[in-house]
Motif scaffolding. Structure first.
Motif, PDB file in Angstrom:
ATOM      1  N   LEU A 214       0.882  -1.136   0.021  1.00  0.00           N
ATOM      2  CA  LEU A 214       0.001  -0.036  -0.028  1.00  0.00           C
ATOM      3  C   LEU A 214       0.754   1.279   0.017  1.00  0.00           C
ATOM      4  CD1 LEU A 214      -2.588  -1.056   2.666  1.00  0.00           C
ATOM      5  CD2 LEU A 214      -3.180  -0.902   0.377  1.00  0.00           C
ATOM      6  N   PRO A 215       0.535   2.160  -0.609  1.00  0.00           N
ATOM      7  CA  PRO A 215       1.201   3.513  -0.522  1.00  0.00           C
ATOM      8  C   PRO A 215       0.785   4.050   0.729  1.00  0.00           C
ATOM      9  CG  PRO A 215      -0.967   3.672  -1.764  1.00  0.00           C
ATOM     10  CD  PRO A 215      -0.783   2.161  -1.634  1.00  0.00           C
ATOM     11  N   ALA A 216       1.633   4.733   1.426  1.00  0.00           N
ATOM     12  CA  ALA A 216       1.422   5.359   2.874  1.00  0.00           C
ATOM     13  C   ALA A 216       2.255   6.748   3.171  1.00  0.00           C
ATOM     14  CB  ALA A 216       1.682   4.239   4.035  1.00  0.00           C
ATOM     15  N   ILE A 217       1.638   7.425   3.921  1.00  0.00           N
ATOM     16  CA  ILE A 217       2.350   8.501   4.019  1.00  0.00           C
ATOM     17  C   ILE A 217       1.979   8.826   5.607  1.00  0.00           C
ATOM     18  CG2 ILE A 217       0.530  10.218   3.452  1.00  0.00           C
ATOM     19  CD1 ILE A 217       2.898  12.238   2.847  1.00  0.00           C
ATOM     20  N   TYR A 218       2.994   9.378   6.314  1.00  0.00           N
ATOM     21  CA  TYR A 218       2.832   9.567   7.861  1.00  0.00           C
ATOM     22  C   TYR A 218       3.392  11.035   8.273  1.00  0.00           C
ATOM     23  CZ  TYR A 218       3.158   4.649   7.255  1.00  0.00           C
ATOM     24  OH  TYR A 218       3.056   3.342   6.704  1.00  0.00           O
ATOM     25  N   ALA A 219       2.934  11.577   9.463  1.00  0.00           N
ATOM     26  CA  ALA A 219       2.984  12.858   9.983  1.00  0.00           C
ATOM     27  C   ALA A 219       3.888  13.088  10.856  1.00  0.00           C
ATOM     28  CB  ALA A 219       1.746  13.596  10.443  1.00  0.00           C
TER      29      ALA A 219
ATOM     30  N   TYR B 107       8.838  22.538   8.157  1.00  0.00           N
ATOM     31  CA  TYR B 107       8.211  21.205   7.932  1.00  0.00           C
ATOM     32  C   TYR B 107       9.440  20.592   7.123  1.00  0.00           C
ATOM     33  CZ  TYR B 107       3.720  23.592   9.019  1.00  0.00           C
ATOM     34  OH  TYR B 107       2.828  24.150   9.408  1.00  0.00           O
ATOM     35  N   GLU B 108       9.154  19.136   7.232  1.00  0.00           N
ATOM     36  CA  GLU B 108      10.063  18.190   6.568  1.00  0.00           C
ATOM     37  C   GLU B 108       9.297  17.111   5.768  1.00  0.00           C
ATOM     38  OE1 GLU B 108      13.652  17.397   9.433  1.00  0.00           O
ATOM     39  OE2 GLU B 108      11.708  16.754  10.431  1.00  0.00           O
ATOM     40  N   LEU B 109       9.916  17.032   4.352  1.00  0.00           N
ATOM     41  CA  LEU B 109       9.240  16.012   3.525  1.00  0.00           C
ATOM     42  C   LEU B 109      10.378  15.048   3.493  1.00  0.00           C
ATOM     43  CD1 LEU B 109       7.435  14.723   1.713  1.00  0.00           C
ATOM     44  CD2 LEU B 109       8.182  16.116  -0.162  1.00  0.00           C
ATOM     45  N   VAL B 110      10.500  13.685   3.947  1.00  0.00           N
ATOM     46  CA  VAL B 110      11.542  12.694   3.903  1.00  0.00           C
ATOM     47  C   VAL B 110      10.690  11.656   3.003  1.00  0.00           C
ATOM     48  CG1 VAL B 110      12.909  11.155   5.082  1.00  0.00           C
ATOM     49  CG2 VAL B 110      12.055  13.351   6.215  1.00  0.00           C
ATOM     50  N   ILE B 111      11.548  11.327   2.022  1.00  0.00           N
ATOM     51  CA  ILE B 111      10.993   9.913   0.949  1.00  0.00           C
ATOM     52  C   ILE B 111      11.926   8.868   1.369  1.00  0.00           C
ATOM     53  CG2 ILE B 111      10.636   9.384  -1.281  1.00  0.00           C
ATOM     54  CD1 ILE B 111       9.951  12.216  -1.868  1.00  0.00           C
ATOM     55  N   ASN B 112      11.388   7.827   1.505  1.00  0.00           N
ATOM     56  CA  ASN B 112      12.114   6.395   1.382  1.00  0.00           C
ATOM     57  C   ASN B 112      12.263   5.807   0.056  1.00  0.00           C
ATOM     58  OD1 ASN B 112      13.351   3.899   1.920  1.00  0.00           O
ATOM     59  ND2 ASN B 112      13.035   4.038   3.882  1.00  0.00           N
ATOM     60  N   LEU B 113      13.247   5.968  -0.838  1.00  0.00           N
ATOM     61  CA  LEU B 113      13.150   5.386  -2.219  1.00  0.00           C
ATOM     62  C   LEU B 113      13.422   3.920  -2.189  1.00  0.00           C
ATOM     63  CD1 LEU B 113      15.100   7.815  -4.754  1.00  0.00           C
ATOM     64  CD2 LEU B 113      12.615   7.146  -4.363  1.00  0.00           C
ATOM     65  N   LYS B 114      14.134   3.381  -1.136  1.00  0.00           N
ATOM     66  CA  LYS B 114      14.069   2.058  -1.015  1.00  0.00           C
ATOM     67  C   LYS B 114      13.090   1.368  -0.917  1.00  0.00           C
ATOM     68  CE  LYS B 114      16.374  -1.433   1.684  1.00  0.00           C
ATOM     69  NZ  LYS B 114      17.594  -1.729   2.795  1.00  0.00           N
ATOM     70  N   THR B 115      11.988   1.912  -0.148  1.00  0.00           N
ATOM     71  CA  THR B 115      10.629   1.430   0.302  1.00  0.00           C
ATOM     72  C   THR B 115      10.022   1.422  -1.034  1.00  0.00           C
ATOM     73  OG1 THR B 115      10.817   1.764   2.547  1.00  0.00           O
ATOM     74  CG2 THR B 115       8.506   1.613   1.734  1.00  0.00           C
ATOM     75  N   ALA B 116       9.923   2.483  -1.745  1.00  0.00           N
ATOM     76  CA  ALA B 116       9.017   3.146  -2.938  1.00  0.00           C
ATOM     77  C   ALA B 116       9.405   1.940  -3.937  1.00  0.00           C
ATOM     78  CB  ALA B 116       9.507   4.319  -3.367  1.00  0.00           C
ATOM     79  N   LYS B 117      10.761   1.534  -4.221  1.00  0.00           N
ATOM     80  CA  LYS B 117      11.091   0.705  -5.259  1.00  0.00           C
ATOM     81  C   LYS B 117      10.649  -0.859  -4.699  1.00  0.00           C
ATOM     82  CE  LYS B 117      15.277   3.131  -6.654  1.00  0.00           C
ATOM     83  NZ  LYS B 117      16.762   3.246  -6.573  1.00  0.00           N
ATOM     84  N   ALA B 118      10.704  -1.082  -3.435  1.00  0.00           N
ATOM     85  CA  ALA B 118      10.239  -2.343  -2.935  1.00  0.00           C
ATOM     86  C   ALA B 118       8.746  -2.571  -3.228  1.00  0.00           C
ATOM     87  CB  ALA B 118      10.592  -2.636  -1.369  1.00  0.00           C
ATOM     88  N   LEU B 119       7.992  -1.438  -3.130  1.00  0.00           N
ATOM     89  CA  LEU B 119       6.398  -1.689  -3.093  1.00  0.00           C
ATOM     90  C   LEU B 119       5.975  -1.357  -4.602  1.00  0.00           C
ATOM     91  CD1 LEU B 119       5.208   0.189  -0.079  1.00  0.00           C
ATOM     92  CD2 LEU B 119       5.787  -2.153  -0.183  1.00  0.00           C
ATOM     93  N   GLY B 120       6.818  -1.026  -5.551  1.00  0.00           N
ATOM     94  CA  GLY B 120       6.711  -0.630  -6.702  1.00  0.00           C
ATOM     95  C   GLY B 120       6.110   0.462  -7.176  1.00  0.00           C
ATOM     96  N   PHE B 121       6.407   1.789  -6.463  1.00  0.00           N
ATOM     97  CA  PHE B 121       6.102   3.126  -6.732  1.00  0.00           C
ATOM     98  C   PHE B 121       7.242   3.761  -7.282  1.00  0.00           C
ATOM     99  CE2 PHE B 121       3.147   1.610  -3.141  1.00  0.00           C
ATOM    100  CZ  PHE B 121       1.975   1.788  -4.036  1.00  0.00           C
TER     101      PHE B 121
END
Length: 344
Positions: free
Chosen positions: A262-267, A315-329
């Motif tokens: 699932l795509p997910a975002i957290y605060a 504010y901070e935007l943090v992206i985990n590309l390793k997770t994105a690739k593993a989930l196919g996004f």
């Protein structure tokens, strides 16, 4: 790649409005300022209720930020100040127990890192000054009379502005254009402010064409039920608001999100280094360092009622590309350009 703060904020502001609202509840408290102001020598004492254990990397970072902020104002632990830390870690009853403990120690000032912790301290004392951090709705929670004029023994730093729920949902839609349903997960006991996030997210969902699913949870089984349900048909996603209960269970939540892809975002930024796909959040460490300045002013004699409640500025935007690739996004380039940190 990192853009200037104004550029990031301007882009993300397009995902939601900026009107801040909330009804105020009032109370009146007298505070013996003169007596405390006379205590200029010797060891001072601070009682602190943190949201996370210092054994958690995020919790330790917050403890370090507080110590750093105090040092910048000349307060050195063990030399001229003693700090009593307690960590309820999302447990309401523990927050109440620890509040009683730290108030009984008769500190010069108290600090609370969450809404439940601040409410627990408020129930125990109307005289010892309290500085809060990351309280979403201090006025409507009855902690202060208004942001500009707190009016009692409590002041601090809020972590909420009205469009944040919509921005979370908008960023999730950017990364997952096929998003059709989004569960907004929270525990109503540890996140009594959840309705503010829900209103913002619902308004954005209508614009984005996404079904909005408020999803209160109170235990691990509830969490699994929510994620299993949202994953049953394609197009599901998850939004996690700031909540100590959820943070304590982030390994479970991230594992379930990974299982169902699932795509997910957290605060809260700590989710992304822990394996979460994305985090868009107030810079809590910045709030804590700023709160140390209020603690310093109170220790030097300022009445908390004269210190306005401050709103977040970073504010901070943090992206985990390793997770994105593993989930196919595939994270779009325009979103990557906005990130303060990219984990690869």
């Amino acid at each position: 790649m990192t853009w200037a703060p104004m550029q990031r904020r301007e882009f993300i502001t397009l995902l939601g409005g900026t009107l801040l609202g909330g009804a105020a509840a009032t109370f009146s408290v007298s505070w013996p300022l003169a007596a405390r102001a006379q205590q200029t020598g010797g060891m001072r004492r601070i009682g602190v209720l943190m949201a996370q254990s210092d054994r958690d990397p995020g919790g330790q970072a917050e403890v370090d930020a507080l110590r750093q902020g105090l040092r910048e104002h000349g307060w050195i632990e063990g030399r001229n100040v003693h700090i009593d830390f307690r960590s309820p870690v999302g447990d309401i009853e523990r927050a109440r127990t620890f509040a009683k403990e730290v108030v009984a120690l008769k500190p010069d000032v108290l600090m609370a890192r969450s809404t439940p912790a601040t409410l627990a301290l408020k129930a125990e004392t109307g005289t010892i000054p309290i500085v809060f951090v990351s309280v979403a709705e201090p006025a409507s929670s009855g902690l202060v009379e208004s942001l500009a004029r707190p009016g009692g023994n409590i002041t601090g730093f809020t972590n909420f502005e009205a469009s944040i729920g919509g921005k979370l949902l908008g960023l999730l839609k950017e990364v997952s254009p096929s998003l059709r349903r989004a569960a907004i997960i929270y525990n109503p006991n540890t996140a009594p402010y959840a309705q503010s996030y829900l209103r913002s997210a619902e308004a954005a969902a209508n614009v984005l064409g996404v079904e909005f699913i408020p999803s209160p949870v109170q235990n691990d089984a509830d969490i699994e039920t929510v994620l299993t349900t949202v994953a049953r048909t394609p197009g599901g996603g998850l939004v996690g608001i700031p909540d100590a209960f959820l943070q304590l269970r982030r390994e479970l939540i991230i594992a379930l999100v990974d299982r169902y892809r699932l795509p997910a975002i957290y605060a809260n930024r700590v989710w992304a280094p822990s394996g979460g796909l994305m985090a868009y959040a107030v810079d809590t460490l910045d709030l804590i360092r700023r709160a140390a300045g209020y603690v310093d002013r109170i220790l030097k004699g300022t009445n908390p009622r004269d210190l306005p409640v401050q709103q977040p500025s970073k504010y901070e935007l943090v992206i985990n590309l390793k997770t994105a690739k593993a989930l196919g996004f595939e994270v779009p380039a325009n979103v990557l350009a906005l990130a303060d940190e990219v984990i690869e």
